[in-house]
Design a protein around this motif. Structure first.
Motif, PDB file in Angstrom:
ATOM      1  N   PRO A 192     -37.780 -21.604   4.815  1.00  0.00           N
ATOM      2  CA  PRO A 192     -38.113 -20.171   4.721  1.00  0.00           C
ATOM      3  C   PRO A 192     -37.127 -19.281   5.462  1.00  0.00           C
ATOM      4  CG  PRO A 192     -39.522 -21.215   6.321  1.00  0.00           C
ATOM      5  CD  PRO A 192     -38.708 -22.316   5.706  1.00  0.00           C
ATOM      6  N   GLU A 209     -37.554 -13.800   9.322  1.00  0.00           N
ATOM      7  CA  GLU A 209     -37.715 -14.427   8.017  1.00  0.00           C
ATOM      8  C   GLU A 209     -38.894 -15.393   7.989  1.00  0.00           C
ATOM      9  OE1 GLU A 209     -36.406 -13.872   5.135  1.00  0.00           O
ATOM     10  OE2 GLU A 209     -35.095 -12.279   5.849  1.00  0.00           O
ATOM     11  N   GLU A 213     -42.042 -14.712   5.476  1.00  0.00           N
ATOM     12  CA  GLU A 213     -42.206 -15.607   4.334  1.00  0.00           C
ATOM     13  C   GLU A 213     -43.319 -16.637   4.504  1.00  0.00           C
ATOM     14  OE1 GLU A 213     -38.554 -17.335   3.054  1.00  0.00           O
ATOM     15  OE2 GLU A 213     -37.830 -15.434   2.252  1.00  0.00           O
ATOM     16  N   ASP A 275     -43.511 -11.900   1.395  1.00  0.00           N
ATOM     17  CA  ASP A 275     -42.158 -11.486   1.067  1.00  0.00           C
ATOM     18  C   ASP A 275     -41.721 -12.078  -0.272  1.00  0.00           C
ATOM     19  OD1 ASP A 275     -39.889  -9.981   1.734  1.00  0.00           O
ATOM     20  OD2 ASP A 275     -38.860 -11.756   2.486  1.00  0.00           O
ATOM     21  N   ALA A 277     -41.677 -15.302  -1.082  1.00  0.00           N
ATOM     22  CA  ALA A 277     -42.234 -16.643  -1.293  1.00  0.00           C
ATOM     23  C   ALA A 277     -43.395 -16.613  -2.282  1.00  0.00           C
ATOM     24  CB  ALA A 277     -42.702 -17.227   0.035  1.00  0.00           C
TER      25      ALA A 277
END
Length: 310
Positions: A192, A209, A213, A275, A277
């Motif tokens: 991720p 991040e 994610e 996000d 994902a």
């Protein structure tokens, strides 16, 4: 035998010992590389249709990947995704009289250095250090040359209902689990990670991040902050065999392993896809693990460092 040689060289364990993340990324000359220019050949970005376009890559055989190999017929189409134009996170088109990037340098807030050393400039454009991809231009990548990302490999030990660590019957080694996200663009499972913003420190990218994610909420923010601030083990910095790569733009990443030894920190949090994902889960680490780009090779190095099952 020739192909076997290349595979063996590609999978050689990293010789560089683990270092903790600091406020600055480790210098280029100290970076270990799983992907070696002149040895590694493209896999995901050859002989296919460029994603989310109708552009077919120019045919490139395995023996024609390296720039050092003559290929007089090579005439790749040029493609830059229309949505790139005018974006604040993207470079301007080239050639240009007003946009003059400082290749192979930190160019203001944009890092144009490659972890693999100086890349060649050909006809005013940076040239992919690994070799031909069958496509020129930027594709859907924002930057000419290296596009820098950061990948946090968050791990814990697999445990049974009694809280005991589970080992693999064949190897006798403990089974490691990692947080993996399913990418929405190609539906493949991956680490991720995401792009490093201009002027952003890699450590901030790693935390941001992963939170965006895999957690997608602000609860336990202090614990997450502490987990990432305490430092991760450097695993890899270098080229990513990404399906978006072109002859003039390519992905590079810095990957660090953040390990929850007793599973009491991030290992207990509920994962929520957010996000970019499509899904997120704890995934067992092993030789059968299939991931986006060369992420599986990076995760393999984590297993080696943790003396875990692979």
């Amino acid at each position: 035998m020739r192909n076997l040689k290349f595979v063996v060289l590609l999978l050689l364990p990293i010789l560089l010992s683990s270092v903790l993340i600091s406020s600055k990324s480790p210098p280029v000359q100290m970076m270990a590389a799983l992907v070696k220019p002149g040895v590694f050949r493209h896999v995901t970005c050859l002989n296919n249709m460029y994603p989310r376009s109708g552009v077919l890559r120019f045919p490139v055989a395995e023996e024609q990947v390296f720039w050092s190999e003559p290929y007089v017929e090579y005439c790749p189409p040029s493609y830059t995704a229309p949505h790139i134009g005018g974006q604040v996170w993207a470079d301007a088109p080239l050639p240009s009289e007003t946009f003059q990037p400082k290749w192979n340098h930190n160019d203001g807030q944009v890092n144009r250095e490659s972890f693999h050393g100086a890349y060649e400039i050909k006809d005013g454009l940076p040239r992919n250090p690994i070799g031909r991809t069958g496509l020129s231009g930027r594709g859907s990548l924002g930057r000419w040359g290296p596009n820098h990302a950061a990948d946090p490999i968050v791990t814990r030990w697999k445990r049974n209902s009694n809280g005991e660590i589970v080992d693999n019957a064949a190897t006798g080694k403990n089974i490691l689990q990692m947080v993996a996200i399913q990418r929405s663009d190609n539906r493949l499972w991956a680490i991720p990670g995401g792009m490093v913003d201009p002027g952003e420190n890699v450590s901030a990218t790693l935390k941001r991040e992963f939170t965006e994610e895999a957690l997608n909420f602000t609860d336990n923010a202090n614990m997450v902050e502490k987990f990432f601030t305490e430092g991760g083990v450097h695993i890899y910095s270098g080229y990513v065999d990404d399906f978006r790569n072109t002859d003039n733009a390519w992905m590079e990443t810095t990957a660090l392993n953040f390990h929850d030894e007793d599973g009491s920190q991030v290992g207990q949090l509920k994962l929520v896809a957010g996000d970019d994902a499509a899904n997120v889960r704890w995934t067992d680490v092993g030789s059968s693990l299939k991931l986006h780009a060369n992420h599986a090779d990076i995760v393999r190095e984590v297993a080696i460092k943790r003396d875990a099952h692979w």
